[in-house]
Design a protein around this motif. Structure first.
Motif, PDB file in Angstrom:
ATOM      1  N   ALA A 151       8.953 -10.970  -7.988  1.00  0.00           N
ATOM      2  CA  ALA A 151       7.823 -11.978  -8.188  1.00  0.00           C
ATOM      3  C   ALA A 151       7.099 -12.243  -6.935  1.00  0.00           C
ATOM      4  O   ALA A 151       5.864 -12.542  -7.045  1.00  0.00           O
ATOM      5  CB  ALA A 151       8.586 -13.595  -8.604  1.00  0.00           C
ATOM      6  N   GLU A 152       7.588 -12.109  -5.844  1.00  0.00           N
ATOM      7  CA  GLU A 152       6.831 -12.432  -4.497  1.00  0.00           C
ATOM      8  C   GLU A 152       5.984 -11.042  -4.097  1.00  0.00           C
ATOM      9  O   GLU A 152       5.263 -11.063  -3.294  1.00  0.00           O
ATOM     10  CB  GLU A 152       7.823 -12.542  -3.336  1.00  0.00           C
ATOM     11  CG  GLU A 152       8.576 -13.867  -3.648  1.00  0.00           C
ATOM     12  CD  GLU A 152       9.857 -13.586  -4.438  1.00  0.00           C
ATOM     13  OE1 GLU A 152      10.071 -12.253  -4.776  1.00  0.00           O
ATOM     14  OE2 GLU A 152      10.824 -14.442  -4.416  1.00  0.00           O
ATOM     15  N   TRP A 153       5.987  -9.978  -4.862  1.00  0.00           N
ATOM     16  CA  TRP A 153       5.269  -8.697  -4.328  1.00  0.00           C
ATOM     17  C   TRP A 153       3.844  -9.047  -4.274  1.00  0.00           C
ATOM     18  O   TRP A 153       3.356  -8.604  -3.211  1.00  0.00           O
ATOM     19  CB  TRP A 153       5.653  -7.782  -5.637  1.00  0.00           C
ATOM     20  CG  TRP A 153       5.020  -6.291  -5.145  1.00  0.00           C
ATOM     21  CD1 TRP A 153       3.741  -5.992  -5.684  1.00  0.00           C
ATOM     22  CD2 TRP A 153       5.353  -5.148  -4.483  1.00  0.00           C
ATOM     23  NE1 TRP A 153       3.409  -4.717  -5.364  1.00  0.00           N
ATOM     24  CE2 TRP A 153       4.444  -4.305  -4.306  1.00  0.00           C
ATOM     25  CE3 TRP A 153       6.522  -5.032  -3.565  1.00  0.00           C
ATOM     26  CZ2 TRP A 153       4.771  -3.062  -3.738  1.00  0.00           C
ATOM     27  CZ3 TRP A 153       6.460  -3.884  -2.806  1.00  0.00           C
ATOM     28  CH2 TRP A 153       5.662  -2.743  -3.004  1.00  0.00           C
ATOM     29  N   ASP A 154       3.266  -9.388  -5.396  1.00  0.00           N
ATOM     30  CA  ASP A 154       1.624  -9.515  -5.066  1.00  0.00           C
ATOM     31  C   ASP A 154       1.261 -10.419  -4.002  1.00  0.00           C
ATOM     32  O   ASP A 154       0.358 -10.163  -3.241  1.00  0.00           O
ATOM     33  CB  ASP A 154       1.205 -10.080  -6.597  1.00  0.00           C
ATOM     34  CG  ASP A 154       1.326  -9.078  -7.680  1.00  0.00           C
ATOM     35  OD1 ASP A 154       1.620  -7.856  -7.346  1.00  0.00           O
ATOM     36  OD2 ASP A 154       1.234  -9.476  -8.643  1.00  0.00           O
ATOM     37  N   ALA A 155       1.944 -11.559  -3.713  1.00  0.00           N
ATOM     38  CA  ALA A 155       1.641 -12.306  -2.602  1.00  0.00           C
ATOM     39  C   ALA A 155       1.797 -11.629  -1.274  1.00  0.00           C
ATOM     40  O   ALA A 155       0.928 -11.767  -0.339  1.00  0.00           O
ATOM     41  CB  ALA A 155       2.501 -13.608  -2.648  1.00  0.00           C
ATOM     42  N   LEU A 156       2.968 -10.753  -1.218  1.00  0.00           N
ATOM     43  CA  LEU A 156       3.073 -10.104   0.052  1.00  0.00           C
ATOM     44  C   LEU A 156       2.240  -9.098   0.250  1.00  0.00           C
ATOM     45  O   LEU A 156       1.774  -8.936   1.363  1.00  0.00           O
ATOM     46  CB  LEU A 156       4.482  -9.433   0.082  1.00  0.00           C
ATOM     47  CG  LEU A 156       5.579 -10.523   0.304  1.00  0.00           C
ATOM     48  CD1 LEU A 156       7.034  -9.806   0.266  1.00  0.00           C
ATOM     49  CD2 LEU A 156       5.424 -11.048   1.969  1.00  0.00           C
ATOM     50  N   ILE A 157       2.021  -8.069  -0.533  1.00  0.00           N
ATOM     51  CA  ILE A 157       0.836  -7.207  -0.318  1.00  0.00           C
ATOM     52  C   ILE A 157      -0.680  -7.580  -0.193  1.00  0.00           C
ATOM     53  O   ILE A 157      -1.419  -6.751   0.022  1.00  0.00           O
ATOM     54  CB  ILE A 157       0.960  -5.976  -1.495  1.00  0.00           C
ATOM     55  CG1 ILE A 157       0.499  -6.352  -2.831  1.00  0.00           C
ATOM     56  CG2 ILE A 157       2.304  -5.439  -1.328  1.00  0.00           C
ATOM     57  CD1 ILE A 157       0.385  -5.212  -3.749  1.00  0.00           C
ATOM     58  N   ALA A 158      -0.782  -8.763  -0.535  1.00  0.00           N
ATOM     59  CA  ALA A 158      -2.097  -9.598  -0.498  1.00  0.00           C
ATOM     60  C   ALA A 158      -2.675  -9.589   0.808  1.00  0.00           C
ATOM     61  O   ALA A 158      -3.853  -9.510   1.221  1.00  0.00           O
ATOM     62  CB  ALA A 158      -2.487 -10.754  -1.416  1.00  0.00           C
ATOM     63  N   ALA A 159      -1.737  -9.473   1.591  1.00  0.00           N
ATOM     64  CA  ALA A 159      -2.031  -9.600   3.289  1.00  0.00           C
ATOM     65  C   ALA A 159      -1.554  -8.459   3.894  1.00  0.00           C
ATOM     66  O   ALA A 159      -0.563  -7.713   3.568  1.00  0.00           O
ATOM     67  CB  ALA A 159      -1.569 -10.957   3.693  1.00  0.00           C
ATOM     68  N   PRO A 160      -2.233  -8.253   5.379  1.00  0.00           N
ATOM     69  CA  PRO A 160      -1.389  -7.057   5.964  1.00  0.00           C
ATOM     70  C   PRO A 160       0.030  -7.248   5.892  1.00  0.00           C
ATOM     71  O   PRO A 160       0.751  -8.184   6.422  1.00  0.00           O
ATOM     72  CB  PRO A 160      -2.020  -7.001   7.305  1.00  0.00           C
ATOM     73  CG  PRO A 160      -3.331  -7.829   7.209  1.00  0.00           C
ATOM     74  CD  PRO A 160      -2.949  -8.992   5.783  1.00  0.00           C
ATOM     75  N   ALA A 183      -5.483  -0.297   1.835  1.00  0.00           N
ATOM     76  CA  ALA A 183      -6.522  -0.523   3.014  1.00  0.00           C
ATOM     77  C   ALA A 183      -5.900  -1.167   4.079  1.00  0.00           C
ATOM     78  O   ALA A 183      -6.449  -1.135   5.338  1.00  0.00           O
ATOM     79  CB  ALA A 183      -7.934  -0.686   2.653  1.00  0.00           C
ATOM     80  N   HIS A 184      -5.244  -2.392   4.006  1.00  0.00           N
ATOM     81  CA  HIS A 184      -5.019  -3.402   4.633  1.00  0.00           C
ATOM     82  C   HIS A 184      -3.441  -3.258   5.144  1.00  0.00           C
ATOM     83  O   HIS A 184      -2.684  -4.122   5.617  1.00  0.00           O
ATOM     84  CB  HIS A 184      -5.294  -4.842   4.499  1.00  0.00           C
ATOM     85  CG  HIS A 184      -4.893  -5.301   3.138  1.00  0.00           C
ATOM     86  ND1 HIS A 184      -5.676  -5.591   2.129  1.00  0.00           N
ATOM     87  CD2 HIS A 184      -3.551  -5.732   3.009  1.00  0.00           C
ATOM     88  CE1 HIS A 184      -4.883  -5.997   1.128  1.00  0.00           C
ATOM     89  NE2 HIS A 184      -3.480  -6.185   1.629  1.00  0.00           N
ATOM     90  N   ASP A 204      -2.333   2.375   8.124  1.00  0.00           N
ATOM     91  CA  ASP A 204      -1.582   3.210   8.914  1.00  0.00           C
ATOM     92  C   ASP A 204      -0.525   4.094   8.140  1.00  0.00           C
ATOM     93  O   ASP A 204       0.109   3.270   6.933  1.00  0.00           O
ATOM     94  CB  ASP A 204      -0.892   2.584  10.147  1.00  0.00           C
ATOM     95  CG  ASP A 204      -1.446   2.621  11.430  1.00  0.00           C
ATOM     96  OD1 ASP A 204      -1.781   3.818  11.802  1.00  0.00           O
ATOM     97  OD2 ASP A 204      -1.980   1.314  11.933  1.00  0.00           O
ATOM     98  N   LEU A 205      -0.427   5.346   8.240  1.00  0.00           N
ATOM     99  CA  LEU A 205       0.929   5.817   7.670  1.00  0.00           C
ATOM    100  C   LEU A 205       1.652   6.960   8.756  1.00  0.00           C
ATOM    101  O   LEU A 205       1.055   7.581   9.382  1.00  0.00           O
ATOM    102  CB  LEU A 205       0.175   6.869   6.571  1.00  0.00           C
ATOM    103  CG  LEU A 205       1.159   7.896   5.913  1.00  0.00           C
ATOM    104  CD1 LEU A 205       2.139   7.085   5.059  1.00  0.00           C
ATOM    105  CD2 LEU A 205       0.413   8.689   5.077  1.00  0.00           C
ATOM    106  N   ALA A 206       2.866   6.477   8.717  1.00  0.00           N
ATOM    107  CA  ALA A 206       3.704   7.078   9.723  1.00  0.00           C
ATOM    108  C   ALA A 206       4.945   7.549   9.202  1.00  0.00           C
ATOM    109  O   ALA A 206       5.492   7.238   8.055  1.00  0.00           O
ATOM    110  CB  ALA A 206       4.159   6.107  11.106  1.00  0.00           C
ATOM    111  N   VAL A 207       5.685   8.727   9.962  1.00  0.00           N
ATOM    112  CA  VAL A 207       6.854   9.340   9.422  1.00  0.00           C
ATOM    113  C   VAL A 207       8.107   8.911  10.279  1.00  0.00           C
ATOM    114  O   VAL A 207       7.785   9.290  11.714  1.00  0.00           O
ATOM    115  CB  VAL A 207       6.702  10.566   9.177  1.00  0.00           C
ATOM    116  CG1 VAL A 207       7.884  11.609   8.741  1.00  0.00           C
ATOM    117  CG2 VAL A 207       5.563  11.011   8.354  1.00  0.00           C
TER     118      VAL A 207
END
Length: 229
Positions: A151-160, A183-184, A204-207
């Protein structure tokens, strides 16, 4: 880490709780957001005498295999990473080698050691690998299925935030779920294959340097320090 971004842990349980605990001990604001659940499926062990070695590319193969695993205990185990090796040893298997990269590199090492007949105890959804000069027999013992988004997913990904992808399949689903929000968002992938499945457009994308929890969290910490400068 003061004022750290949320660290979103998407792997299935029981690994999710272990990663969250380790991340919080490092100072992360870690959030448990499992996107998959793993469960055992029925299987029967073949004659171990038909094989030279047992390949494990996930800890689930050891933790969910059940009593049938005892029938394969005579085979030397090649584990893709430290967590998989620990799970194999906890199941009374003998780990001959622990890989430090990915499954393909481990397979290359196996064939260079003249291992010609490989039993791969694996999940229903898996990547395909080649091993010239060797025969790989797949034996399914578990499945990992998508679950409803928390349920908290949308709120979490709405910000960096920083997300962890512990598999290529997880990276692909994360990518689909976040859409343009990438993008953020920053993503840390456990392997180059997982990073490739995540696609482009991330903040950012890191491995991770190695395919294990310690390395993926170390890379997440490096991303946090980069953003804090």
């Amino acid at each position: 880490m003061t004022d750290s971004l949320p660290l979103i842990v998407t792997r299935p349980e029981p690994g999710n709780a272990a990663t969250v605990e380790r991340a919080r001990a490092m100072g992360f604001d870690a959030r448990a957001m499992p996107l998959f659940a793993a469960h055992a499926i029925d299987w029967s062990p073949p004659d171990p005498g038909d094989f030279d070695a047992l390949l494990l590319t996930s800890a689930f193969a050891a933790t969910l295999a059940g009593p049938g695993l005892a029938g394969l205990a005579s085979l030397p185990v090649y584990a893709v990473g430290a967590a998989t090796a620990r799970a194999a040893e906890a199941a009374d298997l003998t780990v001959t080698k622990t890989g430090s990269s990915d499954a393909q590199r481990l397979l290359d090492d196996m064939t260079s050691e003249n291992i010609h007949s490989i039993l791969w105890l694996c999940g229903r959804d898996r990547s395909e690998f080649g091993a010239p000069g060797a025969a790989i027999t797949t034996l399914l013992c578990y499945a990992v299925e998508p679950v409803e988004v928390p349920a908290e997913w949308d709120a979490l990904i709405a910000a960096p935030a920083v997300l962890l992808a512990h598999s290529a399949r997880a990276a692909q689903r994360i990518s689909q779920l976040v859409g343009a929000a990438r993008a953020h968002l920053s993503l840390v992938a456990i392997s180059p294959a997982a990073a490739a499945s995540a696609g482009d457009g991330w903040c950012d994308l890191a491995v991770a340097g190695h395919p294990d929890d310690v390395a993926i969290l170390a890379q997440a910490r490096a991303l946090w320090h980069k953003g804090a400068k």
